[in-house]
Design a protein around this motif. Structure first.
Motif, mmCIF file in Angstrom:
data_model
loop_
_atom_site.group_PDB
_atom_site.id
_atom_site.type_symbol
_atom_site.label_atom_id
_atom_site.label_comp_id
_atom_site.label_asym_id
_atom_site.label_seq_id
_atom_site.Cartn_x
_atom_site.Cartn_y
_atom_site.Cartn_z
ATOM 1 N N UNK A 111 6.589 6.589 -1.484
ATOM 2 C CA UNK A 111 5.822 5.389 -1.652
ATOM 3 C C UNK A 111 3.989 5.527 -1.593
ATOM 4 N N UNK A 112 2.978 4.454 -1.899
ATOM 5 C CA UNK A 112 2.063 4.529 -1.766
ATOM 6 C C UNK A 112 1.372 3.474 -2.233
ATOM 7 N N UNK A 113 1.036 2.634 -1.309
ATOM 8 C CA UNK A 113 0.158 1.492 -1.294
ATOM 9 C C UNK A 113 -1.291 1.073 -2.389
ATOM 10 N N UNK A 114 -0.908 0.438 -3.422
ATOM 11 C CA UNK A 114 -2.175 0.451 -3.896
ATOM 12 C C UNK A 114 -3.451 -0.962 -4.292
ATOM 13 N N UNK A 115 -4.001 -0.595 -4.208
ATOM 14 C CA UNK A 115 -5.424 -1.925 -3.708
ATOM 15 C C UNK A 115 -5.666 -2.604 -5.723
ATOM 16 N N UNK A 116 -5.640 -3.302 -5.879
ATOM 17 C CA UNK A 116 -5.598 -4.057 -6.848
ATOM 18 C C UNK A 116 -6.612 -5.036 -6.882
ATOM 19 N N UNK A 117 -7.322 -5.337 -8.279
ATOM 20 C CA UNK A 117 -8.333 -6.433 -7.963
ATOM 21 C C UNK A 117 -7.811 -7.327 -7.889
#
Length: 361
Positions: free
Chosen positions: A325-331
């Motif tokens: 998995x990965x962590x995604x930072x969005x607005x």
């Protein structure tokens, strides 16, 4: 066919045992009195008149008076026509039973067992033709040509199409042209040993049939994401990871799209470890609600089992066999993104596009 078999067949056609016996006897006599027919057959004297009247009503014979009741067989044209019509109905019924057995209503079953490879190929053709996201197939050259149009439709619809070609048991493998591959596949690999037919469509459907030397010819058609995921690992380990590409239409430079998070991590991890800012877009499903979602943001963390101790990242499939998995930072916030069958992550990714990777200041 002997007399007993003919009598049994006439019984199957609707005559009673006595009627069938009397009719076959009369065929041998030509014409005879009721008493003669009874003596030459197994019909009791007390029943012979009723039996003959029944045969006359069914238009197998005609009776007439000549001192006593006599009978003779009708012109067999009508009888033969009736028997042939019955035979055709039995043949049609047999074909219908076979067809219903081979082609059950797939929509009403999660797992269907069918008798013939042709049924599996027909179902695969239909599913591949309507694929929307991904197709993974392992097949012979002949099967490739049979499904070529369907694979082309899937690629035109934007699906990621992986093809592994395997040899037939009876002849050498002659590869299709590069032009054919460009119309049907995102990537093509070959395996030197024969293998069962397998097609995995949109992460939900599996069509599988053993190779030609299997003891029994059968096929399995599965409409279930979990079972299809198990078959997908069979595809990866036996038909994909260990073999070189002979054709690929994948981009060598960003942006690059993936339908498998594990293949995506092979691109992301070395860039992330090198301190680069990685921007990705994700089309997927919220694991809690089941709603479709599209996200765009920056990767802030990666997680996978079998962490490597050297600088060669994720070259072995074992490095990716567990959590990935990965962590995604969005607005709109931060999300954890998993792959096929994600449960602990917030998003199950269907398609991931690595848009760009830039060295951070």
């Amino acid at each position: 066919m002997n007399g007993e078999e003919l009598i049994e067949t006439l019984e199957d056609a609707g005559l009673s045992p006595y009627q069938a016996d009397a009719f076959v006897t009369l065929l041998g006599l030509g014409s005879a009195s009721a008493t003669q027919i009874a003596k030459a057959s197994s019909v009791p004297d007390a029943r012979i008149y009723d039996v003959l009247r029944g045969l006359e009503e069914a238009e197998y014979i005609e009776t007439y008076q000549q001192d006593s009741l006599h009978a003779r067989a009708h012109d067999p044209a009508d009888v033969l026509a009736d028997l042939r019509q019955r035979a055709n109905r039995f043949e049609t019924a047999a074909e219908e039973i076979e067809d219903r057995w081979d082609r059950p209503d797939i929509d009403e079953h999660r797992v269907s067992i069918v008798k013939r490879l042709d049924t599996v190929l027909a179902q695969a053709e239909q599913l591949i033709r309507n694929a929307e996201t991904q197709v993974n197939v392992g097949l012979t050259i002949d099967q490739y040509y049979e499904l070529e149009d369907a694979l082309e439709c899937a690629l035109d619809r934007g699906a990621d199409v992986k093809v592994c070609l395997v040899p037939s048991l009876d002849r050498e493998m002659e590869l299709p042209s590069t032009d054919s591959f460009s119309r049907t596949a995102t990537e093509v690999r070959t395996r030197s040993a024969p293998s069962p037919f397998i097609a995995l469509i949109d992460r939900s459907w599996t069509c599988f049939s053993p190779h030609g030397r299997s003891t029994n010819e059968y096929g399995v058609i599965v409409n279930d994401m979990t079972h299809t995921y198990v078959f997908y690992w069979y595809f990866l380990t036996n038909l994909w990871e260990g073999y070189e590409s002979i054709y690929s239409a994948r981009n060598e430079e960003l942006p690059i799209s993936y339908v498998d998070i594990r293949h995506c991590l092979r691109t992301i991890v070395p860039l992330f470890e090198d301190g680069m800012q990685i921007d990705v877009s994700v089309n997927g499903i919220e694991t809690v609600t089941g709603h479709e979602i599209s996200l765009r943001g920056t990767v802030t963390d990666v997680t996978y089992a079998g962490q490597t101790q050297d600088e060669t990242y994720l070259t072995s499939l074992s490095h990716l066999a567990g959590e990935a998995s990965f962590t995604l930072e969005t607005d709109d916030g931060t999300y954890t993104v998993g792959g096929w069958g994600a449960m602990i992550e917030e998003i199950e990714a269907i398609q991931i596009t690595v848009e760009r990777a830039e060295k951070q200041p």
